[in-house]
Scaffold this motif. Sequence first.
Motif, mmCIF file in Angstrom:
data_model
loop_
_atom_site.group_PDB
_atom_site.id
_atom_site.type_symbol
_atom_site.label_atom_id
_atom_site.label_comp_id
_atom_site.label_asym_id
_atom_site.label_seq_id
_atom_site.Cartn_x
_atom_site.Cartn_y
_atom_site.Cartn_z
ATOM 1 N N ASN A 36 0.840 -1.191 0.000
ATOM 2 C CA ASN A 36 0.000 0.000 0.000
ATOM 3 C C ASN A 36 0.876 1.243 0.000
ATOM 4 O OD1 ASN A 36 -2.382 -1.481 0.160
ATOM 5 N ND2 ASN A 36 -2.529 -1.313 2.373
ATOM 6 N N THR A 37 0.362 2.316 -0.569
ATOM 7 C CA THR A 37 1.015 3.620 -0.463
ATOM 8 C C THR A 37 0.228 4.460 0.543
ATOM 9 O OG1 THR A 37 -0.268 4.665 -2.225
ATOM 10 C CG2 THR A 37 1.748 3.499 -2.886
ATOM 11 N N SER A 38 0.825 5.535 0.990
ATOM 12 C CA SER A 38 0.179 6.379 2.002
ATOM 13 C C SER A 38 -1.009 7.158 1.445
ATOM 14 C CB SER A 38 1.195 7.346 2.614
ATOM 15 O OG SER A 38 1.737 8.177 1.598
ATOM 16 N N ASP A 39 -1.144 7.242 0.122
ATOM 17 C CA ASP A 39 -2.241 8.021 -0.466
ATOM 18 C C ASP A 39 -3.399 7.168 -0.983
ATOM 19 O OD1 ASP A 39 -0.975 6.946 -2.647
ATOM 20 O OD2 ASP A 39 -0.639 8.846 -3.673
ATOM 21 N N GLY A 40 -3.432 5.889 -0.601
ATOM 22 C CA GLY A 40 -4.567 5.044 -0.946
ATOM 23 C C GLY A 40 -4.378 4.175 -2.173
ATOM 24 N N ASP A 41 -3.249 4.295 -2.839
ATOM 25 C CA ASP A 41 -2.960 3.453 -3.995
ATOM 26 C C ASP A 41 -2.224 2.189 -3.541
ATOM 27 O OD1 ASP A 41 -4.059 5.371 -5.686
ATOM 28 O OD2 ASP A 41 -2.119 6.295 -6.130
ATOM 29 N N VAL A 42 -1.934 1.322 -4.485
ATOM 30 C CA VAL A 42 -1.101 0.147 -4.255
ATOM 31 C C VAL A 42 0.004 0.186 -5.301
ATOM 32 C CG1 VAL A 42 -1.019 -2.378 -4.411
ATOM 33 C CG2 VAL A 42 -2.919 -1.273 -3.233
ATOM 34 N N GLU A 43 1.230 -0.115 -4.880
ATOM 35 C CA GLU A 43 2.333 -0.175 -5.826
ATOM 36 C C GLU A 43 2.935 -1.564 -5.805
ATOM 37 O OE1 GLU A 43 5.430 2.633 -4.837
ATOM 38 O OE2 GLU A 43 5.583 1.894 -2.784
ATOM 39 N N LEU A 44 3.558 -1.934 -6.923
ATOM 40 C CA LEU A 44 4.167 -3.253 -7.009
ATOM 41 C C LEU A 44 5.318 -3.227 -7.991
ATOM 42 C CD1 LEU A 44 3.257 -4.967 -9.850
ATOM 43 C CD2 LEU A 44 1.053 -4.656 -8.749
ATOM 44 N N GLU A 45 6.202 -4.201 -7.826
ATOM 45 C CA GLU A 45 7.224 -4.509 -8.809
ATOM 46 C C GLU A 45 7.095 -5.983 -9.126
ATOM 47 O OE1 GLU A 45 11.160 -3.307 -7.579
ATOM 48 O OE2 GLU A 45 10.627 -1.186 -7.644
ATOM 49 N N VAL A 46 7.254 -6.315 -10.396
ATOM 50 C CA VAL A 46 7.082 -7.707 -10.824
ATOM 51 C C VAL A 46 8.132 -8.048 -11.876
ATOM 52 C CG1 VAL A 46 5.355 -7.092 -12.578
ATOM 53 C CG2 VAL A 46 5.403 -9.417 -11.636
ATOM 54 N N GLU A 47 8.573 -9.301 -11.854
ATOM 55 C CA GLU A 47 9.565 -9.787 -12.806
ATOM 56 C C GLU A 47 9.207 -11.201 -13.248
ATOM 57 O OE1 GLU A 47 14.181 -11.321 -12.656
ATOM 58 O OE2 GLU A 47 13.618 -9.613 -11.408
ATOM 59 N N GLY A 48 9.356 -11.447 -14.541
ATOM 60 C CA GLY A 48 9.109 -12.778 -15.072
ATOM 61 C C GLY A 48 9.106 -12.771 -16.584
ATOM 62 N N PRO A 49 8.762 -13.898 -17.196
ATOM 63 C CA PRO A 49 8.682 -13.963 -18.657
ATOM 64 C C PRO A 49 7.659 -12.956 -19.196
ATOM 65 C CG PRO A 49 8.604 -16.164 -17.691
ATOM 66 C CD PRO A 49 8.484 -15.188 -16.564
ATOM 67 N N GLU A 50 7.977 -12.369 -20.351
ATOM 68 C CA GLU A 50 7.176 -11.259 -20.887
ATOM 69 C C GLU A 50 5.679 -11.566 -20.967
ATOM 70 O OE1 GLU A 50 7.006 -8.182 -24.663
ATOM 71 O OE2 GLU A 50 8.646 -9.624 -24.541
ATOM 72 N N GLU A 51 5.296 -12.662 -21.600
ATOM 73 C CA GLU A 51 3.865 -12.979 -21.748
ATOM 74 C C GLU A 51 3.195 -13.204 -20.394
ATOM 75 O OE1 GLU A 51 2.643 -15.918 -24.569
ATOM 76 O OE2 GLU A 51 4.194 -15.301 -25.995
ATOM 77 N N THR A 52 3.905 -13.820 -19.467
ATOM 78 C CA THR A 52 3.353 -14.092 -18.139
ATOM 79 C C THR A 52 3.151 -12.799 -17.360
ATOM 80 O OG1 THR A 52 4.531 -16.199 -18.184
ATOM 81 C CG2 THR A 52 3.656 -15.496 -16.064
ATOM 82 N N VAL A 53 4.127 -11.891 -17.448
ATOM 83 C CA VAL A 53 4.002 -10.608 -16.766
ATOM 84 C C VAL A 53 2.849 -9.804 -17.364
ATOM 85 C CG1 VAL A 53 5.130 -8.380 -16.332
ATOM 86 C CG2 VAL A 53 6.380 -10.513 -15.949
ATOM 87 N N GLU A 54 2.722 -9.809 -18.679
ATOM 88 C CA GLU A 54 1.615 -9.083 -19.325
ATOM 89 C C GLU A 54 0.264 -9.645 -18.880
ATOM 90 O OE1 GLU A 54 1.976 -6.324 -20.913
ATOM 91 O OE2 GLU A 54 4.143 -6.381 -21.197
ATOM 92 N N ASP A 55 0.163 -10.954 -18.773
ATOM 93 C CA ASP A 55 -1.054 -11.609 -18.296
ATOM 94 C C ASP A 55 -1.353 -11.209 -16.845
ATOM 95 O OD1 ASP A 55 -3.230 -13.564 -18.560
ATOM 96 O OD2 ASP A 55 -2.030 -14.790 -17.187
ATOM 97 N N PHE A 56 -0.319 -11.170 -16.018
ATOM 98 C CA PHE A 56 -0.462 -10.738 -14.622
ATOM 99 C C PHE A 56 -0.963 -9.294 -14.544
ATOM 100 C CE2 PHE A 56 1.729 -8.352 -11.233
ATOM 101 C CZ PHE A 56 1.105 -8.896 -10.120
#
Length: 90
Positions: A36-56
């Motif tokens: 969570n961020t302090s302003d009500g949003d959610v942030e993330l970082e993700v790593e993986g195969p291109e098609e799988t990340v796009e699907d995620f």
Amino acid sequence: MKKYYALVSGLVQGVGFRQFTMAEAKSRNLYGWVRNTSDGDVELEVEGPEETVEDFIEAVRNGSPSSQVENVKTTPIDQVEHKNKFDVIL
């Protein structure tokens, strides 16, 4: 390998969105984190195969049953800090 930072806005805090995101990432064997961020949003970082990340990212855009995702802004990044897993950071 594809690596993204994403900022998710809408009704995404207090509705199980981080757990949903973690489950979606783990089901795809992706690495990274979500918090969570302090302003009500959610942030993330993700790593993986291109098609799988796009699907995620598409699953994140659709959101969990109790969330209401308004926007997902993605930015390609060079590195994702992870310990060979996907974590919820408190």
